[in-house]
Write a protein that holds these residues in place. Structure first.
Motif, PDB file in Angstrom:
ATOM      1  N   GLY A   1      -0.732  -8.931   5.444  1.00 39.61           N
ATOM      2  CA  GLY A   1       0.036  -9.140   4.207  1.00 39.61           C
ATOM      3  C   GLY A   1       1.187  -8.155   4.081  1.00 39.61           C
ATOM      4  O   GLY A   1       1.473  -7.668   2.988  1.00 39.61           O
ATOM      5  N   GLN A   2       1.842  -7.841   5.187  1.00 40.13           N
ATOM      6  CA  GLN A   2       2.859  -6.783   5.141  1.00 40.13           C
ATOM      7  C   GLN A   2       4.229  -7.300   4.688  1.00 40.13           C
ATOM      8  O   GLN A   2       4.930  -7.999   5.410  1.00 40.13           O
TER       9      GLN A   2
ATOM     10  N   LEU B   1       8.452  -2.543   0.868  1.00 37.87           N
ATOM     11  CA  LEU B   1       9.511  -2.159  -0.071  1.00 37.87           C
ATOM     12  C   LEU B   1      10.343  -1.088   0.631  1.00 37.87           C
ATOM     13  O   LEU B   1       9.803  -0.056   1.036  1.00 37.87           O
TER      14      LEU B   1
ATOM     15  N   GLY C   1      -2.936   0.970   0.894  1.00 39.35           N
ATOM     16  CA  GLY C   1      -1.959   0.197   1.657  1.00 39.35           C
ATOM     17  C   GLY C   1      -0.553   0.780   1.620  1.00 39.35           C
ATOM     18  O   GLY C   1       0.391   0.099   1.225  1.00 39.35           O
TER      19      GLY C   1
ATOM     20  N   GLU D   1      -4.795   3.332   4.601  1.00 34.94           N
ATOM     21  CA  GLU D   1      -4.024   2.278   5.274  1.00 34.94           C
ATOM     22  C   GLU D   1      -4.815   1.752   6.474  1.00 34.94           C
ATOM     23  O   GLU D   1      -5.300   2.511   7.299  1.00 34.94           O
TER      24      GLU D   1
ATOM     25  N   ASP E   1     -10.139   0.598   6.169  1.00 36.02           N
ATOM     26  CA  ASP E   1     -10.081  -0.572   5.290  1.00 36.02           C
ATOM     27  C   ASP E   1     -10.471  -0.123   3.878  1.00 36.02           C
ATOM     28  O   ASP E   1     -11.582   0.378   3.675  1.00 36.02           O
ATOM     29  N   ALA E   2      -9.576  -0.316   2.934  1.00 31.67           N
ATOM     30  CA  ALA E   2      -9.828   0.134   1.563  1.00 31.67           C
ATOM     31  C   ALA E   2     -11.057  -0.539   0.953  1.00 31.67           C
ATOM     32  O   ALA E   2     -11.639  -0.028  -0.007  1.00 31.67           O
TER      33      ALA E   2
ATOM     34  N   ASN F   1       0.517  -1.370  -3.572  1.00 34.14           N
ATOM     35  CA  ASN F   1       1.176  -2.638  -3.291  1.00 34.14           C
ATOM     36  C   ASN F   1       0.409  -3.228  -2.122  1.00 34.14           C
ATOM     37  O   ASN F   1       0.580  -2.813  -0.984  1.00 34.14           O
TER      38      ASN F   1
HETATM   39  N1  SAM Z   1       2.929  -0.017   0.153  1.00 38.18           N
HETATM   40  C1  SAM Z   1       3.853  -0.482   1.191  1.00 38.18           C
HETATM   41  C2  SAM Z   1       5.145  -0.897   0.545  1.00 38.18           C
HETATM   42  O1  SAM Z   1       5.135  -1.060  -0.677  1.00 38.18           O
HETATM   43  O2  SAM Z   1       6.115  -1.085   1.256  1.00 38.18           O
HETATM   44  C3  SAM Z   1       3.251  -1.617   1.996  1.00 38.18           C
HETATM   45  C4  SAM Z   1       2.917  -2.851   1.197  1.00 38.18           C
HETATM   46  S1  SAM Z   1       2.301  -4.213   2.144  1.00 38.18           S
HETATM   47  C5  SAM Z   1       2.462  -5.496   0.919  1.00 38.18           C
HETATM   48  C6  SAM Z   1       0.531  -4.039   2.129  1.00 38.18           C
HETATM   49  C7  SAM Z   1      -0.028  -2.883   2.950  1.00 38.18           C
HETATM   50  O3  SAM Z   1      -1.455  -2.884   2.807  1.00 38.18           O
HETATM   51  C8  SAM Z   1       0.253  -2.987   4.435  1.00 38.18           C
HETATM   52  O4  SAM Z   1       0.707  -1.769   4.940  1.00 38.18           O
HETATM   53  C9  SAM Z   1      -1.098  -3.371   5.048  1.00 38.18           C
HETATM   54  O5  SAM Z   1      -1.258  -2.924   6.370  1.00 38.18           O
HETATM   55  C10 SAM Z   1      -2.054  -2.686   4.078  1.00 38.18           C
HETATM   56  N2  SAM Z   1      -3.397  -3.284   4.019  1.00 38.18           N
HETATM   57  C11 SAM Z   1      -3.730  -4.592   4.085  1.00 38.18           C
HETATM   58  N3  SAM Z   1      -5.056  -4.758   3.945  1.00 38.18           N
HETATM   59  C12 SAM Z   1      -5.572  -3.514   3.767  1.00 38.18           C
HETATM   60  C13 SAM Z   1      -6.886  -3.012   3.563  1.00 38.18           C
HETATM   61  N4  SAM Z   1      -7.940  -3.840   3.502  1.00 38.18           N
HETATM   62  N5  SAM Z   1      -7.056  -1.689   3.431  1.00 38.18           N
HETATM   63  C14 SAM Z   1      -6.002  -0.837   3.485  1.00 38.18           C
HETATM   64  N6  SAM Z   1      -4.734  -1.243   3.684  1.00 38.18           N
HETATM   65  C15 SAM Z   1      -4.516  -2.571   3.818  1.00 38.18           C
END
Ligand code: SAM
Length: 280
Positions: free
Chosen positions: A26-27, A30, A55, A77, A103-104, A122
């Motif tokens: 879901g990357q 921002l 994340g 992350e 994994d969160a 985010n």
């Molecule tokens: N916070 C950053 C920004 O605003 O640019 C990245 C946002 S991006 C929508 C979502 C982030 O959550 C990605 O870096 C992704 O790898 C991370 N992510 C997705 N699933 C996750 C999980 N289960 N646990 C931790 N991080 C996760």
């Protein structure tokens, strides 16, 4: 407003570390640091708080939180590729940023944080929704956090703040408004992200109440509401049959008409019903 840090622009960070966005995680990043600072400001005064960020990706919001004066940030992350970029931020803010590669949904952050704690994230919307429900439904209240500042797709944000009688009203609205004050604080168009998602986004801010608005057991309320809205077009006496054999009596005892549909029932009435159901 605090000064933006002296680290390289985020686009350069992404190029340097080869952080091609992965759809499976879901990357949608921002990249505008003025915007990430603006989001960080929605989280309130961070100077005396630890912040849990979920994340962080290449660290745009992380940098916003630190530039806005967060005492400490713990960032979780999943994507290992982001670790070098996040390590550069740690170096720029010595002792203020701890990063966990995990994994969160599985990592317990509590041993890494000191109160007061605020949460900012985010996240992909499905992970965000799952975490939001967990953060809102611990058995004991108040929770470990004082506030949550979370990005969602606009439709999910609207479900969190929805009122009875609206199409968006459901489990998320009830669980959010039961134990917190929830409001949408920012709208973002798809172009704010790289790559742009298909949908609009919004930031929701929730302040934990010191006590839930109405008494109820979190597990029972969550189960009753999930069941009621699973078949939202049906009358409650039939959608809630599986919850209790004498559901009609319990609905009446809670002051709810058995022929009503879930979407017209107030938070207060659902809490009354959860108390009736919990009597066993
Ligand atoms: N916070 C950053 C920004 O605003 O640019 C990245 C946002 S991006 C929508 C979502 C982030 O959550 C990605 O870096 C992704 O790898 C991370 N992510 C997705 N699933 C996750 C999980 N289960 N646990 C931790 N991080 C996760």
């Amino acid at each position: 407003m605090a000064a933006i840090d002296t680290l390289p622009p985020l686009r350069e960070v992404i190029d340097t570390h080869g952080l091609l966005a992965k759809k499976s995680l879901g990357q949608n990043f921002l990249l505008d640091l003025n915007l990430t600072a603006k989001i960080a400001r929605q989280a309130g005064d961070l100077s005396a708080c630890d912040v849990l960020e979920v994340g962080p990706g290449p660290g745009g919001l992380t940098r916003g939180l630190l530039a806005e004066g967060a005492r400490r940030v713990l960032a979780i992350e999943k994507d290992e590729r982001c670790m070098p970029a996040l390590a550069e931020i740690s170096e720029a803010y010595p002792g203020q940023l701890e990063v966990i590669n995990g994994d969160a949904l599985e990592v317990n952050p509590l041993g890494h944080l000191s109160k007061p704690i605020r949460v900012a994230a985010n996240l992909p919307y499905n992970v965000g929704t799952e975490l939001l429900v967990r953060w809102l439904t611990p058995k004991e209240w108040p929770p470990f956090w004082e506030s949550l500042t979370l990005m969602f797709q606009r439709e999910v944000a609207e479900r969190i703040v929805a009122k009875p009688g609206s199409k968006a009203y459901g489990r998320l609205a009830i669980l959010s408004q039961w134990r917190a004050d929830a409001r949408i604080v920012l709208h973002l168009p798809p172009e704010a992200f790289s790559p742009p998602p298909k949908v609009h986004s919004a930031v929701v801010h929730l302040d934990a109440l010191t006590e839930p608005r109405f008494e109820a057991d979190a597990g029972t309320l969550s189960r009753v509401v999930a069941t009621a809205f699973n078949q939202r077009r049906k009358m409650l006496r039939s959608s809630l049959k599986s919850v209790s054999p004498d559901i009609e009596d319990r609905l009446v005892a809670a002051g709810i008409k058995p022929t009503d549909r879930a979407e017209v029932v107030s938070l207060e009435a659902f809490c009354a019903l959860a108390r009736e159901v919990a009597k066993g």
